[in-house]
Design an enzyme around this catalytic site. Structure first.
Site, PDB file in Angstrom:
ATOM      1  N   TYR A   1       0.858  -1.199   0.000  1.00 36.65           N
ATOM      2  CA  TYR A   1       0.000   0.000   0.000  1.00 36.65           C
ATOM      3  C   TYR A   1       0.890   1.243   0.000  1.00 36.65           C
ATOM      4  CZ  TYR A   1       0.639  -0.634   5.111  1.00 36.65           C
ATOM      5  OH  TYR A   1       1.146  -0.856   6.376  1.00 36.65           O
TER       6      TYR A   1
ATOM      7  N   ASP B   1       0.499  -5.558  22.706  1.00 32.62           N
ATOM      8  CA  ASP B   1       1.148  -6.846  22.422  1.00 32.62           C
ATOM      9  C   ASP B   1       1.591  -7.562  23.701  1.00 32.62           C
ATOM     10  OD1 ASP B   1       0.838  -6.552  19.711  1.00 32.62           O
ATOM     11  OD2 ASP B   1       2.964  -6.707  19.216  1.00 32.62           O
TER      12      ASP B   1
HETATM   13  C1  LIG Z   1       4.799  -7.209   9.550  1.00 30.89           C
HETATM   14  C2  LIG Z   1       3.859  -6.547  10.528  1.00 30.89           C
HETATM   15  C3  LIG Z   1       2.868  -5.686  10.048  1.00 30.89           C
HETATM   16  C4  LIG Z   1       1.954  -5.116  10.940  1.00 30.89           C
HETATM   17  N1  LIG Z   1       0.983  -4.276  10.448  1.00 30.89           N
HETATM   18  C5  LIG Z   1       0.059  -3.738  11.299  1.00 30.89           C
HETATM   19  C6  LIG Z   1      -0.962  -2.856  10.797  1.00 30.89           C
HETATM   20  O1  LIG Z   1      -1.011  -2.542   9.606  1.00 30.89           O
HETATM   21  N2  LIG Z   1      -1.872  -2.367  11.698  1.00 30.89           N
HETATM   22  C7  LIG Z   1      -1.832  -2.692  13.034  1.00 30.89           C
HETATM   23  O2  LIG Z   1      -2.696  -2.228  13.790  1.00 30.89           O
HETATM   24  N3  LIG Z   1      -0.855  -3.509  13.530  1.00 30.89           N
HETATM   25  C8  LIG Z   1       0.079  -4.024  12.701  1.00 30.89           C
HETATM   26  N4  LIG Z   1       1.078  -4.836  13.197  1.00 30.89           N
HETATM   27  C9  LIG Z   1       1.120  -5.136  14.642  1.00 30.89           C
HETATM   28  C10 LIG Z   1       1.723  -3.992  15.428  1.00 30.89           C
HETATM   29  O3  LIG Z   1       2.989  -3.640  14.927  1.00 30.89           O
HETATM   30  C11 LIG Z   1       1.865  -4.364  16.912  1.00 30.89           C
HETATM   31  O4  LIG Z   1       0.719  -5.014  17.358  1.00 30.89           O
HETATM   32  C12 LIG Z   1       2.064  -3.069  17.718  1.00 30.89           C
HETATM   33  O5  LIG Z   1       3.288  -2.464  17.383  1.00 30.89           O
HETATM   34  C13 LIG Z   1       2.017  -3.359  19.223  1.00 30.89           C
HETATM   35  O6  LIG Z   1       2.236  -2.152  19.905  1.00 30.89           O
HETATM   36  P1  LIG Z   1       2.726  -2.167  21.413  1.00 30.89           P
HETATM   37  O7  LIG Z   1       2.897  -0.733  21.781  1.00 30.89           O
HETATM   38  O8  LIG Z   1       1.831  -3.017  22.225  1.00 30.89           O
HETATM   39  O9  LIG Z   1       4.127  -2.916  21.401  1.00 30.89           O
HETATM   40  P2  LIG Z   1       5.470  -2.559  20.624  1.00 30.89           P
HETATM   41  O10 LIG Z   1       5.191  -1.897  19.320  1.00 30.89           O
HETATM   42  O11 LIG Z   1       6.283  -3.796  20.619  1.00 30.89           O
HETATM   43  O12 LIG Z   1       6.162  -1.465  21.550  1.00 30.89           O
HETATM   44  C14 LIG Z   1       6.786  -1.835  22.753  1.00 30.89           C
HETATM   45  C15 LIG Z   1       7.721  -0.702  23.158  1.00 30.89           C
HETATM   46  O13 LIG Z   1       8.251  -1.011  24.445  1.00 30.89           O
HETATM   47  C16 LIG Z   1       9.660  -0.868  24.435  1.00 30.89           C
HETATM   48  N5  LIG Z   1      10.178  -1.820  25.424  1.00 30.89           N
HETATM   49  C17 LIG Z   1      10.169  -3.170  25.335  1.00 30.89           C
HETATM   50  N6  LIG Z   1      10.711  -3.722  26.442  1.00 30.89           N
HETATM   51  C18 LIG Z   1      11.052  -2.688  27.248  1.00 30.89           C
HETATM   52  C19 LIG Z   1      11.660  -2.622  28.529  1.00 30.89           C
HETATM   53  N7  LIG Z   1      12.012  -3.727  29.182  1.00 30.89           N
HETATM   54  N8  LIG Z   1      11.868  -1.392  29.081  1.00 30.89           N
HETATM   55  C20 LIG Z   1      11.507  -0.255  28.413  1.00 30.89           C
HETATM   56  N9  LIG Z   1      10.943  -0.268  27.174  1.00 30.89           N
HETATM   57  C21 LIG Z   1      10.711  -1.467  26.607  1.00 30.89           C
HETATM   58  C22 LIG Z   1      10.070  -1.186  23.003  1.00 30.89           C
HETATM   59  O14 LIG Z   1      11.327  -0.629  22.680  1.00 30.89           O
HETATM   60  C23 LIG Z   1       8.917  -0.550  22.229  1.00 30.89           C
HETATM   61  O15 LIG Z   1       9.148   0.820  21.977  1.00 30.89           O
HETATM   62  C24 LIG Z   1       2.032  -5.401  12.328  1.00 30.89           C
HETATM   63  C25 LIG Z   1       3.051  -6.234  12.821  1.00 30.89           C
HETATM   64  C26 LIG Z   1       3.955  -6.793  11.930  1.00 30.89           C
HETATM   65  C27 LIG Z   1       5.036  -7.699  12.468  1.00 30.89           C
END
Ligand SMILES: Cc1cc2nc3c(=O)[nH]c(=O)nc-3n(C[C@H](O)[C@H](O)[C@H](O)COP(=O)(O)OP(=O)(O)OC[C@H]3O[C@@H](n4cnc5c(N)ncnc54)[C@H](O)[C@@H]3O)c2cc1C
Length: 390
Positions: free
Chosen positions: A209, A287
């Site tokens: 996209y 996540d």
């Molecule tokens: C190929 C691919 C395509 C995707 N496309 C989409 C899409 O189009 N739309 C959609 O909605 N989702 C999509 N996703 C899913 C999406 O990327 C994740 O579900 C989302 O990023 C989760 O967000 P989060 O904030 O929960 O976790 P994360 O994005 O994993 O963020 C976690 C954060 O915590 C930090 N962290 C981790 N451990 C520690 C620690 N011990 N101390 C301090 N900081 C820490 C990390 O550095 C990071 O910044 C896709 C995933 C993949 C793999």
């Protein structure tokens, strides 16, 4: 419970953590974010944000900035891998005028959220890796540098390898889903329309996209693999390897792939949806609680929904534990269903037995041709769900 004066520490400055920080701060909490990376950033890739995520971002006051950096999606098209023949088209124009679906660069989304968090009074600390969380009153976070932070509430938005998940649900390692994904942003050499195209082939699919001003295309190429041999779950790869794995795909896909200067390669790992989301002032979000395969493009959007529901659930009760329990209660069934639907899409996209693929594609083609609104309506439970209206 009024959030005014509540001290909240968010571990993780990703999409979930920053959105939660904004939602909690806007209801009066005093919020700090601890991010392990030296700068708040995201992988160089695109992301789709569907209307159920956009309505939260609008309620938090950050949607205009995000929309200004996005491409508005017109449709999601499923196509056959060899001839690029259309199998079905989800016409996003059939959604209400207020329900918009966007494609954007992850760095732009993270930047908008960071600005929104700062504007809401959130303090963001980078280079702060948490190594342990401890439930209690107060709850606490221990950092790699030996510092300790205490808070009324610790929100673990620290992704797949969450330390909070480990503390609350046991420290099982995530499992390999037998899917690997190459990701790249490539020049838009095929005049890609404002649609998400999914080219479906045996044991593989490719999603493309456009991004930003349309000069770049986000490309995700997924292949089933028996094992993930790399030491790290993410690595750099030679674009030639990606091209070789998809050499029987149609020309438009290969044309885009040939433009890749660099590709990242991810093993897609997962946990089951966590059974326990909170304990004495520690709570999981995004996540960390419910990692998913990306085949519904809902992982980040679920984290965004979580953020709103967490803040709203705390606001509605006088008791922290009751608010946290209500948050899990309001989220568990929905996220479980989305995670399950995404896993089923792996099967649907990757059908390899030709007669079965033919039959399945024919059913989709027929359904999309005779009843496009019914085809789109299958996703109402995802896209039309507005957690801010609950
Ligand atoms: C190929 C691919 C395509 C995707 N496309 C989409 C899409 O189009 N739309 C959609 O909605 N989702 C999509 N996703 C899913 C999406 O990327 C994740 O579900 C989302 O990023 C989760 O967000 P989060 O904030 O929960 O976790 P994360 O994005 O994993 O963020 C976690 C954060 O915590 C930090 N962290 C981790 N451990 C520690 C620690 N011990 N101390 C301090 N900081 C820490 C990390 O550095 C990071 O910044 C896709 C995933 C993949 C793999």
């Amino acid at each position: 419970m009024s959030l005014i004066g509540l001290n909240i520490c968010v571990v993780g400055g990703g999409i979930g953590g920053l959105t939660a920080a904004i939602a909690l701060a806007r209801r009066g909490a005093s919020v700090e974010v601890l991010e392990q990376a030296p700068v708040i950033s995201e992988v160089g890739a695109g992301i789709q944000v569907s209307p159920n995520g956009m309505c939260v971002l609008a309620a938090l006051g950050v949607a205009d900035d995000i929309q200004a950096r996005s491409v508005q999606a017109e449709a999601v098209e499923l196509r056959d891998y060899r001839a690029s023949r259309l199998v079905t088209r989800l016409n996003l124009g059939l959604l209400d005028a207020t329900q918009k679906y966007f494609f954007l660069h992850r760095a732009d989304l993270i930047d908008s959220l960071t600005q929104g968090a700062k504007a809401a009074g959130v303090t963001v600390h980078v280079g702060q890796k948490a190594v342990a969380v401890q439930a209690g009153h107060p709850a606490s976070v221990t950092l790699e540098n030996g510092d300790k932070r205490t808070a009324d509430l610790v929100v673990c938005a620290d992704g797949l390898h969450s330390i909070g998940r480990g503390a609350l649900n046991g420290t099982l390692a995530p499992y390999f889903t037998r899917q690997v994904a190459w990701r790249a942003i490539v020049p838009n050499t095929i005049d890609h329309p404002n649609v998400a195209r999914v080219h479906m082939g045996p044991k593989r699919h490719v999603v493309t996209y456009p991004l930003r001003d349309g000069s770049g295309v986000n490309l995700v190429a997924v292949e089933e693999k028996g094992a993930w041999g790399e030491e790290s779950w993410a690595t750099q790869d030679d674009p030639a390897n990606m091209l070789a794995a998809f050499e029987d795909f149609c020309d438009p896909v290969k044309h885009l792939m040939r433009g890749a200067q660099a590709v990242g390669k991810w093993g897609l790992f997962k946990h089951p949806v966590a059974l326990k989301w909170s304990d004495q002032g520690v709570v999981l979000l995004g996540d960390a609680a419910h990692p998913t395969l990306p085949f519904m493009a809902q992982g980040a959007v679920m984290a965004i929904e979580d953020a709103w529901v967490l803040a709203a659930s705390l606001d509605r009760t006088d008791d922290l534990a009751a608010g946290l329990a209500a948050y899990q209660e309001r989220r568990f069934e929905r996220v479980s269903k989305i995670v399950e639907t995404a896993s089923k899409n792996a099967w649907r996209y990757h059908l390899s037995f030709p007669p079965l693929r033919f039959a399945a594609h024919s059913v989709m083609r027929f359904g999309g041709a005779v009843a496009p609104s019914k085809m789109m309506g299958q996703f109402d439970w995802i896209y039309r769900h507005d957690v801010t209206a609950d």
